[in-house]
Design a protein around this motif. Structure first.
Motif, PDB file in Angstrom:
ATOM      1  N   VAL A  48      38.683  38.943  36.196  1.00 56.86           N
ATOM      2  CA  VAL A  48      39.337  39.473  34.989  1.00 56.86           C
ATOM      3  C   VAL A  48      40.134  40.710  35.365  1.00 56.86           C
ATOM      4  O   VAL A  48      39.658  41.562  36.126  1.00 56.86           O
ATOM      5  N   SER A  49      41.359  40.795  34.841  1.00 57.09           N
ATOM      6  CA  SER A  49      42.198  41.975  35.033  1.00 57.09           C
ATOM      7  C   SER A  49      42.807  42.357  33.697  1.00 57.09           C
ATOM      8  O   SER A  49      43.042  41.493  32.845  1.00 57.09           O
ATOM      9  N   ASP A  50      43.076  43.653  33.500  1.00 57.78           N
ATOM     10  CA  ASP A  50      43.704  44.080  32.242  1.00 57.78           C
ATOM     11  C   ASP A  50      45.219  44.164  32.374  1.00 57.78           C
ATOM     12  O   ASP A  50      45.896  44.659  31.469  1.00 57.78           O
ATOM     13  N   LYS A  51      45.760  43.687  33.492  1.00 52.32           N
ATOM     14  CA  LYS A  51      47.211  43.677  33.668  1.00 52.32           C
ATOM     15  C   LYS A  51      47.587  42.608  34.691  1.00 52.32           C
ATOM     16  O   LYS A  51      46.743  42.134  35.460  1.00 52.32           O
ATOM     17  N   PHE A  52      48.860  42.226  34.697  1.00 50.85           N
ATOM     18  CA  PHE A  52      49.342  41.274  35.683  1.00 50.85           C
ATOM     19  C   PHE A  52      49.358  41.926  37.067  1.00 50.85           C
ATOM     20  O   PHE A  52      49.892  43.030  37.216  1.00 50.85           O
ATOM     21  N   PRO A  53      48.815  41.258  38.078  1.00 51.27           N
ATOM     22  CA  PRO A  53      48.935  41.799  39.439  1.00 51.27           C
ATOM     23  C   PRO A  53      50.393  41.739  39.899  1.00 51.27           C
ATOM     24  O   PRO A  53      51.172  40.916  39.408  1.00 51.27           O
ATOM     25  N   PRO A  54      50.797  42.594  40.834  1.00 54.61           N
ATOM     26  CA  PRO A  54      52.130  42.462  41.434  1.00 54.61           C
ATOM     27  C   PRO A  54      52.303  41.047  41.985  1.00 54.61           C
ATOM     28  O   PRO A  54      51.326  40.437  42.437  1.00 54.61           O
ATOM     29  N   PRO A  55      53.528  40.508  41.952  1.00 55.64           N
ATOM     30  CA  PRO A  55      53.741  39.108  42.331  1.00 55.64           C
ATOM     31  C   PRO A  55      53.139  38.707  43.676  1.00 55.64           C
ATOM     32  O   PRO A  55      52.443  37.691  43.762  1.00 55.64           O
ATOM     33  N   LYS A  63      41.708  35.653  34.560  1.00 55.38           N
ATOM     34  CA  LYS A  63      41.930  36.000  33.153  1.00 55.38           C
ATOM     35  C   LYS A  63      42.614  37.359  33.087  1.00 55.38           C
ATOM     36  O   LYS A  63      42.180  38.326  33.723  1.00 55.38           O
ATOM     37  N   LEU A  64      43.691  37.447  32.292  1.00 58.64           N
ATOM     38  CA  LEU A  64      44.479  38.671  32.147  1.00 58.64           C
ATOM     39  C   LEU A  64      44.273  39.180  30.727  1.00 58.64           C
ATOM     40  O   LEU A  64      44.960  38.782  29.792  1.00 58.64           O
ATOM     41  N   GLN A  65      43.309  40.036  30.592  1.00 58.16           N
ATOM     42  CA  GLN A  65      42.849  40.464  29.276  1.00 58.16           C
ATOM     43  C   GLN A  65      43.821  41.456  28.640  1.00 58.16           C
ATOM     44  O   GLN A  65      44.057  42.533  29.175  1.00 58.16           O
ATOM     45  N   GLY A  66      44.398  41.066  27.510  1.00 59.14           N
ATOM     46  CA  GLY A  66      45.320  41.936  26.787  1.00 59.14           C
ATOM     47  C   GLY A  66      46.663  42.132  27.465  1.00 59.14           C
ATOM     48  O   GLY A  66      47.424  43.032  27.099  1.00 59.14           O
ATOM     49  N   ALA A  67      46.998  41.280  28.423  1.00 56.36           N
ATOM     50  CA  ALA A  67      48.195  41.493  29.245  1.00 56.36           C
ATOM     51  C   ALA A  67      49.497  41.372  28.462  1.00 56.36           C
ATOM     52  O   ALA A  67      50.512  41.955  28.847  1.00 56.36           O
ATOM     53  N   VAL A  68      49.501  40.617  27.347  1.00 57.67           N
ATOM     54  CA  VAL A  68      50.741  40.466  26.560  1.00 57.67           C
ATOM     55  C   VAL A  68      50.558  40.969  25.132  1.00 57.67           C
ATOM     56  O   VAL A  68      51.339  40.632  24.243  1.00 57.67           O
ATOM     57  N   GLY A  78      46.712  38.017  22.839  1.00 60.42           N
ATOM     58  CA  GLY A  78      47.120  39.012  23.823  1.00 60.42           C
ATOM     59  C   GLY A  78      46.639  38.718  25.228  1.00 60.42           C
ATOM     60  O   GLY A  78      47.111  39.334  26.187  1.00 60.42           O
ATOM     61  N   ASP A  79      45.697  37.756  25.369  1.00 58.77           N
ATOM     62  CA  ASP A  79      45.174  37.395  26.687  1.00 58.77           C
ATOM     63  C   ASP A  79      46.029  36.306  27.328  1.00 58.77           C
ATOM     64  O   ASP A  79      46.655  35.490  26.635  1.00 58.77           O
TER      65      ASP A  79
END
Length: 412
Positions: A61-68, A83-88, A260-261
């Motif tokens: 789980v991450s709260d943001k997109f990792p660098p490409p 899982k990208l929690q709240g990323a959008v 938002g996920d």
């Protein structure tokens, strides 16, 4: 009289013995069936929803997109869900997409305003579908089983940020992005158990979803999929472990999503999806092999995420753009997942030259890592041999001839 009595005795006694034998056998069999049923009822997951049997595993789980580059090397190359929690959560689509906002949009005339709809919330691949004006759909979807399953309309693309981990010109301007699909319902949808022949990021802008995912490299043979490996006939609401006993041994990843996920679903991972409450999601499909080829050549990805980079800036290749040679490559990888290796004297007996090109370490067998390391340039060089391989694979996977791998109805 005695003769008649003797005749009656001769015929009646065996008949009675036979009757009691059959009755006792039936009772015994029924008793054993009851015992088996009781054992199955006690077994975790029998006649329950898909994913309730077996073991549960977590995902990163991450709260943001990792660098490409980090995303591709750590997750795409390694086939690891994320899982990208709240990323959008702070994007335009998540903030603005109410029904009132969508109804206020000016739509193009004619077919450009129509969207493709499924008509039953519990998916099957034979159900009726229809086309409807988007605004008309918005007025009726809450009172019907209709749900939208179509590519994102042009008039909504400027509201959707391209996920930060995909912000590389080699991807979004190089025809490596396949399609962006939009899923819109009043909730209660249930997908079939299936795989996608693309890498996939699914972002949820309204409602809740659950994903049940299975790693095909570990459990592919324990999940009953159809010939081309695209989907299963398993009843997702009531899994019968007498028909699918190996599901009790499967490790399932359960992922719950709220608005938002986002979720990264690795290429050909087996999964099943459910939606809850008024529900809007968009998933981004891109070509697995072409993106990894581009990564190895060096992608000039953005250093910081551009929140103004939207789907209107993306050039999509389409869900059918990678049928050849990518479909053959997909089928080959699936076969290797199932068998571990292929004997060149067997299936590839007539393709020694092609086999030698793919056998990178020249040890006489073709392995899954080698198949994944092949490049599009290599496949182009053996294009003539592909026709032969296609014929062989079509014999093994006859359904793939008709359906290919370009399904657009694989998520809910």
């Amino acid at each position: 009289m005695r003769s008649h009595a003797r005749d009656l005795y001769v015929y009646l006694v065996p008949a009675l013995l036979w009757f009691f034998f059959v009755y006792a056998t039936d009772v015994h069999d029924a008793s054993q069936a009851d015992v088996r049923a009781d054992k199955l009822d006690d077994q975790k997951g029998h006649l329950k929803a898909f994913g309730e049997s077996g073991t549960r595993l977590e995902v990163d789980v991450s709260d943001k997109f990792p660098p490409p580059e980090e995303f591709f090397r750590k997750y795409v190359q390694q086939s690891r869900p994320l899982k990208l929690q709240g990323a959008v959560r702070d994007t335009r689509a998540c903030r603005l997409w109410t029904d009132d906002y969508l109804l206020s949009l000016e739509l193009p005339e004619g077919e450009g305003a129509h969207v493709f709809l499924e008509t039953r919330k519990k998916e099957n691949r034979t159900q009726e579908t229809l086309s409807m004006h988007f605004h008309e759909f918005l007025k009726v979807y809450n009172g019907t089983e209709y749900y939208m399953a179509d590519k994102v309309p042009a008039y909504l693309r400027s509201d959707i940020m391209l996920p930060c981990s995909l912000q590389c010109p080699e991807l979004y301007q190089g025809d490596k992005m396949a399609i962006a699909m939009m899923w819109f319902s009043s909730g209660g949808t249930k997908s079939v158990v299936h795989t996608d022949y693309f890498d996939n990021i699914n972002c949820l802008f309204r409602g809740e979803k659950t994903f049940i995912m299975v790693d095909p490299a570990v459990h592919r043979e324990k999940v009953d999929l159809n010939n081309e490996g695209a989907h299963s006939d398993i009843d997702v609401d009531s899994v019968d472990l007498t028909k699918h006993p190996k599901l009790a041994e499967v490790e399932f990843h359960h992922i719950n999503m709220t608005a938002g996920d986002c979720l990264y679903i690795p290429y050909i991972w087996i999964h099943q999806v459910r939606s809850y409450n008024s529900n809007v999601a968009v998933n981004f499909w891109w070509n697995h092999y072409a993106s990894l080829d581009a990564l190895e050549k060096g992608m000039s990805c953005l250093d910081t995420c551009d929140h103004q980079l939207t789907l209107k800036d993306v050039r999509f290749g389409g869900a059918d753009a990678f049928q050849e040679p990518e479909r053959i490559r997909d089928l080959l990888v699936n076969m290797l997942i199932s068998s571990g290796q292929l004997d060149p004297q067997g299936l590839l007996k007539t393709l020694t030259k092609m086999f030698d090109q793919l056998d990178l370490d020249k040890d006489g067998v073709l392995t899954l890592p080698e198949a994944k390391q092949t490049t599009n340039a290599m496949w182009k060089e053996i294009a003539n041999d592909m026709a032969v391989l296609t014929s062989m694979l079509d014999d093994l996977y006859p359904d793939a001839v008709e359906e290919g791998n370009g399904h657009i109805k694989d998520e809910l």
